[in-house]
Design a protein around this motif. Sequence first.
Motif, mmCIF file in Angstrom:
data_model
loop_
_atom_site.group_PDB
_atom_site.id
_atom_site.type_symbol
_atom_site.label_atom_id
_atom_site.label_comp_id
_atom_site.label_asym_id
_atom_site.label_seq_id
_atom_site.Cartn_x
_atom_site.Cartn_y
_atom_site.Cartn_z
ATOM 1 N N PRO A 1 89.441 29.155 -39.295
ATOM 2 C CA PRO A 1 90.563 29.629 -40.125
ATOM 3 C C PRO A 1 90.739 31.144 -40.007
ATOM 4 C CG PRO A 1 89.133 28.147 -41.366
ATOM 5 C CD PRO A 1 88.400 28.486 -40.096
ATOM 6 N N GLU A 2 91.997 31.582 -39.887
ATOM 7 C CA GLU A 2 92.321 33.004 -39.838
ATOM 8 C C GLU A 2 93.521 33.282 -40.728
ATOM 9 O OE1 GLU A 2 92.386 35.028 -35.913
ATOM 10 O OE2 GLU A 2 92.004 33.007 -35.155
ATOM 11 N N PRO A 3 93.462 34.327 -41.540
ATOM 12 C CA PRO A 3 94.590 34.618 -42.437
ATOM 13 C C PRO A 3 95.794 35.171 -41.692
ATOM 14 C CG PRO A 3 92.886 36.297 -42.641
ATOM 15 C CD PRO A 3 92.333 35.244 -41.733
ATOM 16 N N SER A 4 96.931 34.532 -41.887
ATOM 17 C CA SER A 4 98.211 35.005 -41.361
ATOM 18 C C SER A 4 99.299 34.131 -41.971
ATOM 19 C CB SER A 4 98.258 34.916 -39.836
ATOM 20 O OG SER A 4 99.414 35.567 -39.342
ATOM 21 N N PRO A 5 100.462 34.695 -42.251
ATOM 22 C CA PRO A 5 101.526 33.892 -42.866
ATOM 23 C C PRO A 5 101.977 32.760 -41.940
ATOM 24 C CG PRO A 5 102.004 36.246 -43.022
ATOM 25 C CD PRO A 5 100.850 36.108 -42.089
ATOM 26 N N ILE A 6 102.338 31.635 -42.536
ATOM 27 C CA ILE A 6 102.972 30.545 -41.799
ATOM 28 C C ILE A 6 104.268 30.175 -42.514
ATOM 29 C CG2 ILE A 6 100.873 29.592 -40.774
ATOM 30 C CD1 ILE A 6 100.847 27.495 -43.013
ATOM 31 N N GLY B 1 93.889 33.417 -33.165
ATOM 32 C CA GLY B 1 95.258 33.913 -33.210
ATOM 33 C C GLY B 1 96.307 32.877 -32.846
ATOM 34 N N THR B 2 96.015 31.597 -33.105
ATOM 35 C CA THR B 2 96.997 30.551 -32.830
ATOM 36 C C THR B 2 97.560 29.999 -34.143
ATOM 37 O OG1 THR B 2 95.550 28.600 -32.895
ATOM 38 C CG2 THR B 2 95.557 29.894 -30.860
ATOM 39 N N LEU B 3 98.639 29.233 -34.028
ATOM 40 C CA LEU B 3 99.244 28.632 -35.207
ATOM 41 C C LEU B 3 98.246 27.727 -35.923
ATOM 42 C CD1 LEU B 3 102.009 28.498 -36.683
ATOM 43 C CD2 LEU B 3 102.522 26.470 -35.313
ATOM 44 N N SER B 4 97.401 27.048 -35.163
ATOM 45 C CA SER B 4 96.405 26.154 -35.769
ATOM 46 C C SER B 4 95.365 26.926 -36.584
ATOM 47 C CB SER B 4 95.712 25.330 -34.676
ATOM 48 O OG SER B 4 96.613 24.408 -34.100
ATOM 49 N N ASN B 5 94.958 28.093 -36.101
ATOM 50 C CA ASN B 5 94.030 28.927 -36.869
ATOM 51 C C ASN B 5 94.639 29.328 -38.215
ATOM 52 O OD1 ASN B 5 93.444 30.034 -33.727
ATOM 53 N ND2 ASN B 5 91.644 29.549 -34.944
ATOM 54 N N TYR B 6 95.931 29.660 -38.189
ATOM 55 C CA TYR B 6 96.596 30.100 -39.419
ATOM 56 C C TYR B 6 96.803 28.921 -40.377
ATOM 57 C CZ TYR B 6 97.605 34.067 -36.355
ATOM 58 O OH TYR B 6 97.497 35.121 -35.480
ATOM 59 N N LEU B 7 97.075 27.742 -39.831
ATOM 60 C CA LEU B 7 97.231 26.557 -40.675
ATOM 61 C C LEU B 7 95.898 26.179 -41.315
ATOM 62 C CD1 LEU B 7 98.858 24.196 -41.807
ATOM 63 C CD2 LEU B 7 98.496 22.987 -39.638
ATOM 64 N N ALA B 8 94.817 26.324 -40.563
ATOM 65 C CA ALA B 8 93.488 26.041 -41.114
ATOM 66 C C ALA B 8 93.194 26.943 -42.315
ATOM 67 C CB ALA B 8 92.416 26.214 -40.041
ATOM 68 N N HIS B 9 93.596 28.204 -42.231
ATOM 69 C CA HIS B 9 93.392 29.118 -43.357
ATOM 70 C C HIS B 9 94.238 28.699 -44.553
ATOM 71 C CE1 HIS B 9 94.044 32.869 -45.712
ATOM 72 N NE2 HIS B 9 92.750 33.010 -45.480
ATOM 73 N N TYR B 10 95.447 28.240 -44.300
ATOM 74 C CA TYR B 10 96.309 27.739 -45.386
ATOM 75 C C TYR B 10 95.618 26.580 -46.108
ATOM 76 C CZ TYR B 10 100.186 25.108 -47.504
ATOM 77 O OH TYR B 10 100.986 24.398 -48.364
#
Length: 301
Positions: free
Chosen positions: A75-80, A109-118
Amino acid sequence: MKTYLNYQIAEKYEGLTVEAYLKQVLTYSGRKIQKLTRQKGVLLNKKPVYLQKKIQTGDVLRVLVLGDSSYGVEPEPSPIEILYEDSYLIVLNKPSGLLVHPTGQTTHGTLSNYLAHYYQQQGVISTIRPIHRLDRETSGCVVFAKDSQTQALLEKLLREGSIKRTYQALIEGTLTPANGTVNAPIGPHPGKPNRRAVNSKGDPAITHYKTIKSFANSSLLELSLETGRTHQIRVHLAYLGHPIIGDRMYGKNSSLIAGQALHAYSLQLPHPLEQREIALEAPFPTNFLHLLDRCTHSSNQ
């Protein structure tokens, strides 16, 4: 707390055994069925049931959702940008310049990393399951399943062609005819391993296009696919001699846009578990809109 998926038995499945319904309709593997029975995770009309019991129209089969133990990515924090979400699936608007899922040397730094953080922020552990991909420089709708069973059902819909994705692209020049179909097989590029090319020995590939508007030196197209080959739209448009603006691999770099002007703007699919349709549109990214304004302005001069 245990979570169950509910399936109301349609008339066409009457007479199947519970086991046959799980295997044939819900595509459960034998191993998964064994795991469900060990956990008493299959109920018929709210009561425990043995696998050889025959089901009837209107029966309700409840199947335990087997929990995930990890996200599968870090998981990585970033807006989705969430276009749609329910208990079974989520649809995101992917920005240009982002991979859908880690691959090769790219693990972050992928969309999946950001979704995991969500999911992590919600206190939910759910493996990240993209149902399809978009190229790094393509923006727009991407569907993710929230559990393995929904994943199997969505992948079945995708294979059957029941998930309709429509794209818009800004291309170089003007296509003649303005509307048409490209039916040209796509296979590996003979000299460049990361690319695809129209190839008589390739897999069948069919792209439908419609010109929405023509400008001085470019056109805005709407495109839909009958097949889902790697780089299909990009390869077919380059094959016609009208590559997507900014497509460095199949056309040329453009100072007018970072990335390529290709956007998966709409998505239609039957809900995998509920009797209703999902229809979505993804807002266009700013760089696409700026390029469209430039094309419009140059055409009016």
